[in-house]
Design a protein around this motif. Structure first.
Motif, mmCIF file in Angstrom:
data_model
loop_
_atom_site.group_PDB
_atom_site.id
_atom_site.type_symbol
_atom_site.label_atom_id
_atom_site.label_comp_id
_atom_site.label_asym_id
_atom_site.label_seq_id
_atom_site.Cartn_x
_atom_site.Cartn_y
_atom_site.Cartn_z
ATOM 1 N N SER A 290 -2.262 10.112 11.308
ATOM 2 C CA SER A 290 -1.178 10.052 10.259
ATOM 3 C C SER A 290 -0.887 8.643 9.962
ATOM 4 N N TRP A 291 -0.842 8.054 11.064
ATOM 5 C CA TRP A 291 -0.717 6.386 10.543
ATOM 6 C C TRP A 291 -1.853 5.632 9.501
ATOM 7 N N THR A 292 -3.003 6.183 9.734
ATOM 8 C CA THR A 292 -3.996 5.748 8.594
ATOM 9 C C THR A 292 -3.711 6.235 7.401
ATOM 10 N N VAL A 293 -3.562 7.631 7.163
ATOM 11 C CA VAL A 293 -3.148 8.163 5.731
ATOM 12 C C VAL A 293 -1.916 7.320 5.454
ATOM 13 N N ALA A 294 -0.655 7.112 6.050
ATOM 14 C CA ALA A 294 0.203 6.182 5.478
ATOM 15 C C ALA A 294 -0.020 4.754 5.295
ATOM 16 N N ASP A 295 -1.060 4.158 6.050
ATOM 17 C CA ASP A 295 -1.561 2.518 5.586
ATOM 18 C C ASP A 295 -2.286 2.693 4.340
ATOM 19 N N GLU A 296 -3.254 3.788 4.150
ATOM 20 C CA GLU A 296 -4.085 3.884 2.875
ATOM 21 C C GLU A 296 -3.271 4.211 1.734
ATOM 22 N N ALA A 297 -2.213 4.827 2.036
ATOM 23 C CA ALA A 297 -1.251 5.439 1.089
ATOM 24 C C ALA A 297 -0.676 4.149 0.545
ATOM 25 N N GLU A 298 -0.046 3.316 1.263
ATOM 26 C CA GLU A 298 0.501 2.031 1.054
ATOM 27 C C GLU A 298 -0.436 1.003 0.216
ATOM 28 N N THR A 299 -1.619 0.979 0.461
ATOM 29 C CA THR A 299 -2.812 0.341 -0.164
ATOM 30 C C THR A 299 -2.674 0.972 -1.644
ATOM 31 N N ALA A 300 -2.814 2.195 -1.906
ATOM 32 C CA ALA A 300 -2.938 2.941 -2.976
ATOM 33 C C ALA A 300 -1.801 2.495 -4.074
ATOM 34 N N VAL A 301 -0.589 2.477 -3.342
ATOM 35 C CA VAL A 301 0.797 2.323 -4.124
ATOM 36 C C VAL A 301 0.673 0.907 -4.619
ATOM 37 N N SER A 302 0.150 -0.190 -3.802
ATOM 38 C CA SER A 302 0.194 -1.482 -4.186
ATOM 39 C C SER A 302 -0.919 -1.580 -5.190
ATOM 40 N N ALA A 303 -2.019 -0.912 -5.244
ATOM 41 C CA ALA A 303 -2.906 -1.054 -6.353
ATOM 42 C C ALA A 303 -2.326 -0.469 -7.682
ATOM 43 N N LEU A 304 -1.481 0.706 -7.435
ATOM 44 C CA LEU A 304 -0.957 1.075 -8.590
ATOM 45 C C LEU A 304 -0.079 0.343 -9.144
ATOM 46 N N GLU A 305 0.698 -0.636 -8.173
ATOM 47 C CA GLU A 305 1.760 -1.617 -8.910
ATOM 48 C C GLU A 305 1.012 -2.877 -9.422
ATOM 49 N N ALA A 306 -0.197 -3.138 -9.088
ATOM 50 C CA ALA A 306 -0.759 -4.280 -9.542
ATOM 51 C C ALA A 306 -1.413 -3.843 -10.820
ATOM 52 N N ILE A 307 -1.939 -2.672 -10.755
ATOM 53 C CA ILE A 307 -2.492 -2.289 -12.144
ATOM 54 C C ILE A 307 -1.290 -2.204 -13.346
ATOM 55 N N ARG A 308 -0.219 -1.496 -13.019
ATOM 56 C CA ARG A 308 0.865 -1.268 -13.982
ATOM 57 C C ARG A 308 1.465 -2.464 -14.448
ATOM 58 N N GLY A 309 1.319 -3.703 -13.500
ATOM 59 C CA GLY A 309 2.047 -4.765 -13.436
ATOM 60 C C GLY A 309 1.231 -6.026 -14.365
ATOM 61 N N ASP A 310 0.077 -5.324 -14.766
ATOM 62 C CA ASP A 310 -0.973 -6.161 -15.569
ATOM 63 C C ASP A 310 -1.230 -7.480 -14.793
ATOM 64 N N GLU A 311 -1.420 -7.227 -13.387
ATOM 65 C CA GLU A 311 -1.676 -8.371 -12.710
ATOM 66 C C GLU A 311 -3.138 -8.838 -12.489
ATOM 67 N N GLU A 312 -3.268 -10.019 -12.331
ATOM 68 C CA GLU A 312 -4.781 -10.445 -12.305
ATOM 69 C C GLU A 312 -5.149 -10.165 -10.583
ATOM 70 N N ILE A 313 -6.011 -9.286 -10.299
ATOM 71 C CA ILE A 313 -6.251 -8.947 -8.926
ATOM 72 C C ILE A 313 -7.421 -9.801 -8.419
ATOM 73 N N GLU A 314 -7.201 -10.507 -7.426
ATOM 74 C CA GLU A 314 -8.361 -11.399 -6.659
ATOM 75 C C GLU A 314 -9.321 -10.336 -6.101
ATOM 76 N N ARG A 315 -10.658 -11.090 -6.089
ATOM 77 C CA ARG A 315 -11.773 -10.132 -6.024
ATOM 78 C C ARG A 315 -11.645 -9.494 -4.628
ATOM 79 N N SER A 316 -11.419 -10.050 -3.550
ATOM 80 C CA SER A 316 -11.432 -9.666 -2.117
ATOM 81 C C SER A 316 -10.363 -8.366 -2.225
ATOM 82 N N LEU A 317 -9.078 -8.801 -2.828
ATOM 83 C CA LEU A 317 -7.953 -7.684 -2.631
ATOM 84 C C LEU A 317 -8.564 -6.638 -3.630
#
Length: 225
Positions: free
Chosen positions: A54-81
């Motif tokens: 369950s913790w793994t799903v929560a952690d990866e869901a947080e990653t997905a939310v961060s990615a969504l925020e970055a895309i919607r915020g027109d951010e320049e996403i660094e390569r490793s991120l």
């Protein structure tokens, strides 16, 4: 807002003990698991009791939310991120596919009333697919084409051994009947068959499987009356 395992090497927030006189931020509003903060941040508390999966799903869901925020915020996403976002979203997608299909299997198993918990039409409505498409996928799973990460969903549970070799839906073991017959090869007369019953009864020896099966069925009927 979350204290993760000390063995986790990724980004995580650390909850520090408040010192006397420290200026702590207080939420402006709390609505169930959702917390609103003065700096415009919104957090959502996930609750679970089943451990690392369950913790793994929560952690990866947080990653997905961060990615969504970055895309919607027109951010320049660094390569490793960017690579981390893609990896986390892919893993979450595979886990969700396995979980969705396990729910499909569960829905078609017999519930407390002895009938499938959901019909294929009801499943189709929820999955936004035609019921025949859902039924076809269900049959492929029964035939052994399970989701790649099904083992991750079911590991350590009683469901781990279900559907492992394809086949039919699991069912409750029925009590053994005293009189139950089948047709077997005759041990005394090679090339011939006879019906035998669990009670020890044996039918006549012959070459016709159909007649032997009928004789066995007649024996079951006589003993059941």
């Amino acid at each position: 807002m979350t204290s993760y395992s000390s063995s986790y090497t990724g980004d995580q927030l650390l909850i520090a003990k408040a010192q006397p006189g420290a200026d702590l931020m207080e939420p402006t509003r709390v609505a169930g698991p959702t917390v609103y903060w003065p700096d415009g941040t919104t957090s959502y508390v996930l609750s679970f009791t089943r451990g690392h999966e369950s913790w793994t799903v929560a952690d990866e869901a947080e990653t997905a939310v961060s990615a969504l925020e970055a895309i919607r915020g027109d951010e320049e996403i660094e390569r490793s991120l960017l690579q981390a976002y893609l990896r986390g979203v892919r893993q979450l997608e595979m886990r969700m596919t396995a979980l969705k299909e396990e729910l499909l299997l569960y829905a078609r198993e017999a519930g407390e009333n002895g009938r499938s918990r959901l019909t294929f039409r009801e499943l189709g409505d929820e999955l936004r697919q035609h019921h025949s498409t859902v039924a076809e996928r269900h049959q492929r799973i029964l035939d052994g084409d399970t989701a790649a990460w099904r083992h991750w969903v079911t590991q350590g549970t009683g469901r781990a051994t279900l559907y492992s070799n394809g086949g039919t839906l699991p069912h409750e073991d029925k009590p053994l009947r005293e009189h139950e017959t089948d047709v077997f090869d005759s041990q005394e007369h090679p090339g011939k068959v006879q019906a035998r019953c669990r009670c020890g009864w044996s039918g006549s020896v012959g070459t016709n499987v159909v007649l032997a099966a009928r004789e066995g069925a007649a024996h079951e009927h006589e003993t059941d009356v």
